[in-house]
Design an enzyme around this catalytic site. Structure first.
Site, PDB file in Angstrom:
ATOM      1  N   ALA A  43       0.853  -1.197   0.000  1.00  6.17           N
ATOM      2  CA  ALA A  43       0.000   0.000   0.000  1.00  6.17           C
ATOM      3  C   ALA A  43       0.879   1.234   0.000  1.00  6.17           C
ATOM      4  O   ALA A  43       1.785   1.348   0.835  1.00  6.17           O
ATOM      5  CB  ALA A  43      -0.912   0.005   1.227  1.00  6.17           C
ATOM      6  N   GLU A  45      13.742  -4.258  14.648  1.00 10.21           N
ATOM      7  CA  GLU A  45      15.202  -4.193  14.522  1.00 10.21           C
ATOM      8  C   GLU A  45      15.651  -2.949  13.752  1.00 10.21           C
ATOM      9  O   GLU A  45      16.652  -2.313  14.088  1.00 10.21           O
ATOM     10  CB  GLU A  45      15.712  -5.462  13.816  1.00 10.21           C
ATOM     11  CG  GLU A  45      17.200  -5.550  13.718  1.00 10.21           C
ATOM     12  CD  GLU A  45      17.884  -5.576  15.077  1.00 10.21           C
ATOM     13  OE1 GLU A  45      17.794  -6.582  15.775  1.00 10.21           O
ATOM     14  OE2 GLU A  45      18.516  -4.570  15.438  1.00 10.21           O
ATOM     15  N   GLY A  69      19.472   1.338  12.006  1.00 13.48           N
ATOM     16  CA  GLY A  69      19.239   0.750  10.680  1.00 13.48           C
ATOM     17  C   GLY A  69      19.672  -0.697  10.544  1.00 13.48           C
ATOM     18  O   GLY A  69      19.066  -1.593  11.122  1.00 13.48           O
ATOM     19  N   LYS A  76      15.729   6.702  19.266  1.00 18.02           N
ATOM     20  CA  LYS A  76      16.463   5.428  19.283  1.00 18.02           C
ATOM     21  C   LYS A  76      17.054   5.158  20.671  1.00 18.02           C
ATOM     22  O   LYS A  76      17.019   4.028  21.166  1.00 18.02           O
ATOM     23  CB  LYS A  76      17.570   5.458  18.227  1.00 18.02           C
ATOM     24  CG  LYS A  76      17.019   5.551  16.803  1.00 18.02           C
ATOM     25  CD  LYS A  76      18.101   5.950  15.815  1.00 18.02           C
ATOM     26  CE  LYS A  76      17.572   6.115  14.405  1.00 18.02           C
ATOM     27  NZ  LYS A  76      18.499   6.769  13.497  1.00 18.02           N
TER      28      LYS A  76
HETATM   29  P1  NDP Z   1       9.793   7.393   2.779  1.00 18.21           P
HETATM   30  O1  NDP Z   1       9.172   8.722   2.940  1.00 18.21           O
HETATM   31  O2  NDP Z   1      10.846   7.209   1.764  1.00 18.21           O
HETATM   32  O3  NDP Z   1       8.673   6.302   2.503  1.00 18.21           O
HETATM   33  C1  NDP Z   1       7.409   6.325   3.076  1.00 18.21           C
HETATM   34  C2  NDP Z   1       6.417   5.899   2.018  1.00 18.21           C
HETATM   35  O4  NDP Z   1       5.126   5.775   2.618  1.00 18.21           O
HETATM   36  C3  NDP Z   1       6.283   6.923   0.883  1.00 18.21           C
HETATM   37  O5  NDP Z   1       6.274   6.255  -0.350  1.00 18.21           O
HETATM   38  C4  NDP Z   1       4.963   7.593   1.196  1.00 18.21           C
HETATM   39  O6  NDP Z   1       4.320   8.147   0.077  1.00 18.21           O
HETATM   40  C5  NDP Z   1       4.188   6.443   1.768  1.00 18.21           C
HETATM   41  N1  NDP Z   1       3.018   6.871   2.546  1.00 18.21           N
HETATM   42  C6  NDP Z   1       2.878   7.966   3.304  1.00 18.21           C
HETATM   43  N2  NDP Z   1       1.653   7.996   3.849  1.00 18.21           N
HETATM   44  C7  NDP Z   1       1.017   6.896   3.428  1.00 18.21           C
HETATM   45  C8  NDP Z   1      -0.274   6.374   3.649  1.00 18.21           C
HETATM   46  N3  NDP Z   1      -1.164   6.991   4.431  1.00 18.21           N
HETATM   47  N4  NDP Z   1      -0.607   5.214   3.047  1.00 18.21           N
HETATM   48  C9  NDP Z   1       0.271   4.572   2.258  1.00 18.21           C
HETATM   49  N5  NDP Z   1       1.517   5.035   2.001  1.00 18.21           N
HETATM   50  C10 NDP Z   1       1.885   6.177   2.599  1.00 18.21           C
HETATM   51  O7  NDP Z   1      10.320   6.985   4.228  1.00 18.21           O
HETATM   52  P2  NDP Z   1      11.500   5.967   4.579  1.00 18.21           P
HETATM   53  O8  NDP Z   1      11.375   4.747   3.771  1.00 18.21           O
HETATM   54  O9  NDP Z   1      12.768   6.695   4.612  1.00 18.21           O
HETATM   55  O10 NDP Z   1      11.157   5.653   6.111  1.00 18.21           O
HETATM   56  C11 NDP Z   1      10.144   4.741   6.470  1.00 18.21           C
HETATM   57  C12 NDP Z   1      10.288   4.445   7.957  1.00 18.21           C
HETATM   58  O11 NDP Z   1      11.545   3.846   8.183  1.00 18.21           O
HETATM   59  C13 NDP Z   1      10.260   5.677   8.860  1.00 18.21           C
HETATM   60  O12 NDP Z   1       9.635   5.337  10.067  1.00 18.21           O
HETATM   61  C14 NDP Z   1      11.712   5.992   9.087  1.00 18.21           C
HETATM   62  O13 NDP Z   1      11.951   6.681  10.284  1.00 18.21           O
HETATM   63  C15 NDP Z   1      12.270   4.591   9.165  1.00 18.21           C
HETATM   64  N6  NDP Z   1      13.675   4.451   8.879  1.00 18.21           N
HETATM   65  C16 NDP Z   1      14.200   5.005   7.731  1.00 18.21           C
HETATM   66  C17 NDP Z   1      15.513   4.834   7.432  1.00 18.21           C
HETATM   67  C18 NDP Z   1      16.106   5.387   6.196  1.00 18.21           C
HETATM   68  O14 NDP Z   1      17.309   5.204   5.983  1.00 18.21           O
HETATM   69  N7  NDP Z   1      15.370   6.054   5.335  1.00 18.21           N
HETATM   70  C19 NDP Z   1      16.391   4.075   8.328  1.00 18.21           C
HETATM   71  C20 NDP Z   1      15.755   3.522   9.486  1.00 18.21           C
HETATM   72  C21 NDP Z   1      14.439   3.714   9.733  1.00 18.21           C
HETATM   73  P3  NDP Z   1       4.628   9.680  -0.297  1.00 18.21           P
HETATM   74  O15 NDP Z   1       5.987   9.669  -0.878  1.00 18.21           O
HETATM   75  O16 NDP Z   1       3.558   9.999  -1.252  1.00 18.21           O
HETATM   76  O17 NDP Z   1       4.534  10.456   0.986  1.00 18.21           O
HETATM   77  N1  HSE Z   2      17.463   9.806   9.532  1.00 19.56           N
HETATM   78  C1  HSE Z   2      18.030   8.673  10.159  1.00 19.56           C
HETATM   79  C2  HSE Z   2      19.539   8.844  10.203  1.00 19.56           C
HETATM   80  C3  HSE Z   2      17.670   7.439   9.365  1.00 19.56           C
HETATM   81  O1  HSE Z   2      20.054   9.803   9.627  1.00 19.56           O
HETATM   82  O2  HSE Z   2      20.194   8.067  10.862  1.00 19.56           O
HETATM   83  C4  HSE Z   2      17.954   6.195  10.108  1.00 19.56           C
HETATM   84  O3  HSE Z   2      17.158   6.040  11.213  1.00 19.56           O
END
Ligand code: NDP
Ligand code: HSE
Length: 436
Positions: A43, A129, A134, A205
């Site tokens: 989704a 995890e 990460g 964290k």
């Molecule tokens: P992104 O913003 O890249 O991805 C989130 C996705 O979810 C986007 O495609 C977004 O769409 C979509 N989305 C938002 N709202 C909805 C909704 N209501 N229904 C369905 N889809 C939705 O985030 P990340 O992948 O970077 O991060 C995801 C999670 O992982 C976060 O909690 C982050 O803190 C965590 N995290 C991230 C890391 C990283 O390196 N990026 C590392 C460790 C943890 P749209 O683009 O349209 O908003």
């Molecule tokens: N924004 C976070 C970082 C992503 O810079 O470490 C990983 O949690």
């Protein structure tokens, strides 16, 4: 054994990495899990973009409720982020009896107690995890690998963005905003980079690690949080001249009267391994009674490094799905009836060493006045540096490193030092940890 069916909420940086690694390493993962892990539904708000990633391999929907209410799905992987819609989806998935995997440290640090309680009632797993550091398996290490130990303290570089910025500023002499833009382009930064640079992400964290290490509930609201936005590059330079690096550390410590839980820029001796963790890399140093110090290092952010941790949770669930819920690893490492209510100490009660920088008039007696104030408050000086005044200038920078004292004692000293007529402006205070 029948395949385990997975639904991924959010196919952004981590979601797409999870999908791609699961597909690429399918055979390897099957060999380890003993069951196929099949993404049955995804989704995402942007259905077209999601379809271009899954390439027809699974159904794509825009409405996450279609996924969490789908009876076919065994595990919901929440990779949307934030505290609002993600919380609703996670609680709904739990209510529907599904296991949950999430990388969402913000959600767990703030609403973790409610989520774990709901999961406990429904006898489902909430695995996270990827939420801390990460790709580094630090949750596994704290909950399982170190289970024999009494953990004394944890200190970690647990935000890649800020470490990347500090490294860029120190090594390349780049300014803060240029390096931040690079970090965002590389996908390290949170959607709102304020969370990174103001220390909030690291505090999320640290809060989770603190709960697991000490058997207390998650208490983000009690964490002391200070980011890197007020850090001046002159302090990075002076720290280096004294043999230290400045890192944004997440620290949690067991003390006689409570638990310290804090995030702030910290001087660390440059000879420590953790002081040499550069760029977006993360590292977590854990000190425990039986094994002593252990250090965990690796990529703390990015698409596939984070996917690595998400998939490790999926494999764990695939393996223990059928195990009696009472025999699973507890969410926060301790059995619910073994949790305790040791208080989190306010920052004024924290004990640490300090780096102080002040600008003074270059005239007799100034140093004596400053050191008298420190001595009167039983603050012992560890090192001292006086810079030469620039040509034609009468003000000089003085840097003092102190031994350990309580924060409220140091604050009282600073207040008095700032009242000396020959001390100009504010004293810069940065905490210092020797880490062993
Ligand atoms: P992104 O913003 O890249 O991805 C989130 C996705 O979810 C986007 O495609 C977004 O769409 C979509 N989305 C938002 N709202 C909805 C909704 N209501 N229904 C369905 N889809 C939705 O985030 P990340 O992948 O970077 O991060 C995801 C999670 O992982 C976060 O909690 C982050 O803190 C965590 N995290 C991230 C890391 C990283 O390196 N990026 C590392 C460790 C943890 P749209 O683009 O349209 O908003
Ligand atoms: N924004 C976070 C970082 C992503 O810079 O470490 C990983 O949690």
């Amino acid at each position: 054994m029948k395949p385990v069916k997975v639904g991924i909420l959010g196919l952004g940086t981590v979601g797409s990495g999870t999908f791609n690694v699961l597909k690429r390493n399918q055979k390897e993962i099957l060999g380890r899990a003993g069951r196929r892990i099949e993404v049955a539904m995804v989704a995402d708000r942007d259905v077209e973009r999601a379809q271009s990633i899954v390439k027809g391999d699974c159904e794509v929907v825009a409405d996450g409720y279609l996924l969490v209410n789908n009876p076919e799905i065994d595990i919901v992987v929440e990779l949307i982020g934030g505290y609002t819609v993600a919380k609703d989806f996670v609680l709904k998935a739990i209510e529907n009896g599904k296991h949950v995997v999430t990388a969402n440290k913000a959600l767990l640090a703030v609403h973790g107690n409610e989520i774990f309680e709901a999961a406990q009632k429904k006898k489902v797993i909430v695995a996270f995890e990827a939420a801390v550091a990460g790709g580094i398996p630090i949750i596994k290490a704290l909950r399982e690998g170190l289970t024999a130990n009494r953990i004394e303290w944890i200190a970690g570089i647990i935000n890649g963005t800020t470490n990347f910025i500090l490294s860029g500023m120190r090594d390349k002499g780049l300014d803060f905003n240029t390096v931040l833009k690079d970090a965002q382009a590389l996908g390290y930064a949170e959607a709102d980079p304020t969370f990174d640079i103001e220390g909030i992400d690291a505090a999320h964290k640290a809060t989770i690690m603190s709960a697991i290490a000490f058997g207390v509930p998650v208490q983000f609201d009690k964490a002391y949080v200070e980011g890197i936005t007020k850090l001046e590059s002159i302090d990075i330079t002076y720290a280096e001249q004294l043999g230290y690096r400045i890192k944004l550390l997440g620290i949690t410590k067991r003390m006689a009267n409570g638990i310290e839980l804090r995030v702030h820029p910290t001087l660390i001796p440059e000879k420590r391994l953790i002081a040499n963790v550069e760029g977006a890399m993360n590292a977590v140093l854990v000190n425990s009674d039986a094994v002593g110090a252990t250090l965990y290092y690796g990529k703390g952010a990015g698409s596939e490094p984070t996917a690595s941790a998400v998939i490790a949770d999926l494999v764990d669930i695939a393996r223990v799905d059928t195990v009696n819920p009472e025999h699973r690893v507890p969410y926060l490492a301790f059995q619910p009836d073994a949790m305790n209510d040791t208080p989190i100490l306010p920052i004024t009660e924290v004990t640490t060493s300090y780096y102080l920088r002040m600008q003074v008039k270059d005239q007799p007696g100034v140093l004596a006045d400053i050191t008298r104030i420190l001595a009167d408050l039983s603050i012992s000086i560890d090192a001292f540096l006086q810079k030469e005044p620039l040509e034609g200038e009468t003000l000089v920078d003085i840097i003092i490193l102190t031994h350990q004292t309580q924060e409220k004692n140091m604050n009282a000293a600073i207040e008095k030092i700032e009242q000396i007529s020959t001390v100009m402006g504010k004293v810069t205070k940065i905490r210092l940890e020797n880490l062993l």
